[in-house]
Design an enzyme around this catalytic site. Sequence first.
Site, mmCIF file in Angstrom:
data_model
loop_
_atom_site.group_PDB
_atom_site.id
_atom_site.type_symbol
_atom_site.label_atom_id
_atom_site.label_comp_id
_atom_site.label_asym_id
_atom_site.label_seq_id
_atom_site.Cartn_x
_atom_site.Cartn_y
_atom_site.Cartn_z
ATOM 1 C CE LYS A 23 -2.375 3.344 2.352
ATOM 2 N NZ LYS A 23 -1.879 4.381 1.437
ATOM 3 C CD GLU A 28 13.438 1.088 9.078
ATOM 4 O OE1 GLU A 28 13.863 2.108 9.657
ATOM 5 O OE2 GLU A 28 14.093 0.056 8.935
ATOM 6 C CD GLU A 52 10.482 13.224 10.567
ATOM 7 O OE1 GLU A 52 9.292 12.892 10.674
ATOM 8 O OE2 GLU A 52 11.357 12.482 10.098
ATOM 9 C CB CYS A 73 13.380 9.017 7.471
ATOM 10 S SG CYS A 73 14.400 7.916 6.497
HETATM 11 P P1 NAD Z 1 2.485 8.671 7.077
HETATM 12 O O1 NAD Z 1 2.694 7.936 8.374
HETATM 13 O O2 NAD Z 1 1.517 9.759 7.038
HETATM 14 O O3 NAD Z 1 2.047 7.638 5.944
HETATM 15 C C1 NAD Z 1 2.827 6.512 5.608
HETATM 16 C C2 NAD Z 1 1.931 5.461 4.995
HETATM 17 O O4 NAD Z 1 1.093 4.889 6.012
HETATM 18 C C3 NAD Z 1 0.976 5.969 3.923
HETATM 19 O O5 NAD Z 1 0.858 4.983 2.924
HETATM 20 C C4 NAD Z 1 -0.327 6.142 4.704
HETATM 21 O O6 NAD Z 1 -1.455 6.082 3.879
HETATM 22 C C5 NAD Z 1 -0.269 4.988 5.655
HETATM 23 N N1 NAD Z 1 -0.948 5.126 6.947
HETATM 24 C C6 NAD Z 1 -1.064 6.235 7.705
HETATM 25 N N2 NAD Z 1 -1.690 5.936 8.880
HETATM 26 C C7 NAD Z 1 -1.935 4.604 8.858
HETATM 27 C C8 NAD Z 1 -2.539 3.688 9.785
HETATM 28 N N3 NAD Z 1 -3.012 4.072 10.980
HETATM 29 N N4 NAD Z 1 -2.617 2.389 9.445
HETATM 30 C C9 NAD Z 1 -2.120 1.948 8.274
HETATM 31 N N5 NAD Z 1 -1.564 2.772 7.349
HETATM 32 C C10 NAD Z 1 -1.468 4.089 7.654
HETATM 33 O O7 NAD Z 1 3.934 9.146 6.624
HETATM 34 P P2 NAD Z 1 4.297 10.089 5.395
HETATM 35 O O8 NAD Z 1 3.906 11.486 5.737
HETATM 36 O O9 NAD Z 1 3.827 9.491 4.125
HETATM 37 O O10 NAD Z 1 5.887 9.955 5.390
HETATM 38 C C11 NAD Z 1 6.727 10.780 6.089
HETATM 39 C C12 NAD Z 1 7.241 10.107 7.329
HETATM 40 O O11 NAD Z 1 7.903 8.892 6.985
HETATM 41 C C13 NAD Z 1 8.281 10.918 8.060
HETATM 42 O O12 NAD Z 1 8.033 10.911 9.437
HETATM 43 C C14 NAD Z 1 9.582 10.205 7.765
HETATM 44 O O13 NAD Z 1 10.595 10.416 8.699
HETATM 45 C C15 NAD Z 1 9.143 8.801 7.684
HETATM 46 N N6 NAD Z 1 10.111 8.006 6.919
HETATM 47 C C16 NAD Z 1 10.892 7.091 7.576
HETATM 48 C C17 NAD Z 1 11.847 6.368 6.874
HETATM 49 C C18 NAD Z 1 12.727 5.362 7.573
HETATM 50 O O14 NAD Z 1 13.274 4.488 6.898
HETATM 51 N N7 NAD Z 1 12.898 5.423 8.883
HETATM 52 C C19 NAD Z 1 12.000 6.568 5.520
HETATM 53 C C20 NAD Z 1 11.194 7.506 4.884
HETATM 54 C C21 NAD Z 1 10.247 8.218 5.604
#
Ligand code: NAD
Length: 502
Positions: free
Chosen positions: A174, A249, A384, A283
């Site tokens: 997803k 992550e 962040e 991230c």
């Molecule tokens: P987000 O958490 O808003 O969304 C990530 C994904 O999860 C999306 O596909 C979203 O639709 C889905 N999602 C959101 N809530 C959910 C839930 N309760 N249950 C299931 N799915 C859910 O994150 P974002 O804004 O897309 O990405 C940015 C974040 O990702 C930043 O905090 C960044 O640091 C982190 N990130 C971490 C890494 C790593 O490897 N540690 C890498 C890239 C990004």
Amino acid sequence: MQRFPLYIAGQFRDAAGGEWFETENPYTLEPWAQIARGGPADVDAAVAAARTAFESGWGRSKPAYRAGLLRALADRLEQAAGELAQIETRDNGKLIAETGGQARYLPSWYRYYAGLAENLEGRVIPIDKPDVTVYTRPEPLGVIAAITPWNSPLMLATWKLAPALAAGNTVVLKPSEFTSASSIALARIFDEVGFPPGVLNVVTGFGAEVGVPLVAHPKVAKVAFTGGESGGRGVYKAAAERLIPATLELGGKSPNIVFADADLDQAVKGVIAGIFAATGQTCLAGSRVLVEDSIHDAFVERLVAFAGRAKLGDPADLATQVGPVTTRPQYEKILSYIEIARAEGARCVLGGGPAPHPAGGKGLFVQPTIFADVTNDMRIAREEVFGPVMSVLRFGDQDEAIRIANDSDYGLAAGVWTQNLRRALEMSDALAAGTVWVNTYRAVSYLAPFGGYKASGIGRENGAEALAAYMFHPGSSYSSVSVPAAAGARGVPGAGRGRESG
Ligand code: NAD
């Protein structure tokens, strides 16, 4: 306008509800494609297809068979890298230099895990019971829910898909609702290569409509999630409710630490690239820059001069150094943090607001921004931002640098700039971060485990650790088989079968 449908059971199809949503090009803010809006019925269909594929052969297939397909996929991805990078840049606004580099690197993951899977072996254990042979066999878990964010969709999907599939699992992917197109383009390549239907399924849509029912689905065996902290907590709770494992992550507030004994030319470039590359939307951004007192003022001047020359522009142009912000909510969040930093008393020495579109278009740009006089208790040092905003903090000595660096809820990564080898090793040891870079920043490899301490996550991706995380470890099989002892073994204590117990 192009359409990107769902991919379920080897079929590209409309969502059950028949709805589509538009995805924008962050540079132009014009919609450029339509994405199928999946929902719970599509999640059910995808998980059922994945479970069927797992049970009907993939889960018990020989690693060499899976490795063959993964290598064919890698070859095909090599040819498609340019096209995938263009889709990625059009959809999330990341610089083509970076999406191109990532796309060309993806095949390494599939080849590496193909080889690792072929080398999976069990053990034969000479246990203490007579007439019993015990062996172990690594086993796949089942259906994996892989959930990715918007900032590096293909790379972060690959970090999950390659080990999960190599181990014999099937996957429902997803992607983020903001950047779904490249995951469907990837599914097309899986399809062409001939993966059995249901081994990979992609359900696009929103977190609440696809992500939540996917994680809660009774037939999902593990969740691999990359995203923000709040989504991560939701996923972890849902996984706990179902007693299934989850790899998380999450975010970071990574310190990039510059000592007076560093090669300062190298450090300026590394620190700038550590935060402003990807417009800070990564991230592992080095968003807290810790600078030793004795060089602080001169170093900040150099940072300002260097970042002040950054070329903002079209991310599809190789000469561009800072691209647009990917989404409007992210743009607003970045600007609000700039205001918070000012209100907290941080001194803005560069940027500090929206930047005009370089070509008069509609895409959202923020000026590369540097705050000096930041202290580690300020929100700008603790939370962040996920944007082109650097906070500079001072330190007096190595101990203080360690104390400030580790005083964080996060622990994803850290950078150290020094030419003193002893210091480099001591810092690597002392920093509470999943990855520590010395005299470099943002390097990752399929070979090395990656992940966070503390609120930055749970579990590791990449390296041998990731394959292990997609398997039961190990399954023991006890077989009681009476085999007549060899003549020569008679009377030798411990050598015969069943002699000791008579
Ligand atoms: P987000 O958490 O808003 O969304 C990530 C994904 O999860 C999306 O596909 C979203 O639709 C889905 N999602 C959101 N809530 C959910 C839930 N309760 N249950 C299931 N799915 C859910 O994150 P974002 O804004 O897309 O990405 C940015 C974040 O990702 C930043 O905090 C960044 O640091 C982190 N990130 C971490 C890494 C790593 O490897 N540690 C890498 C890239 C990004």
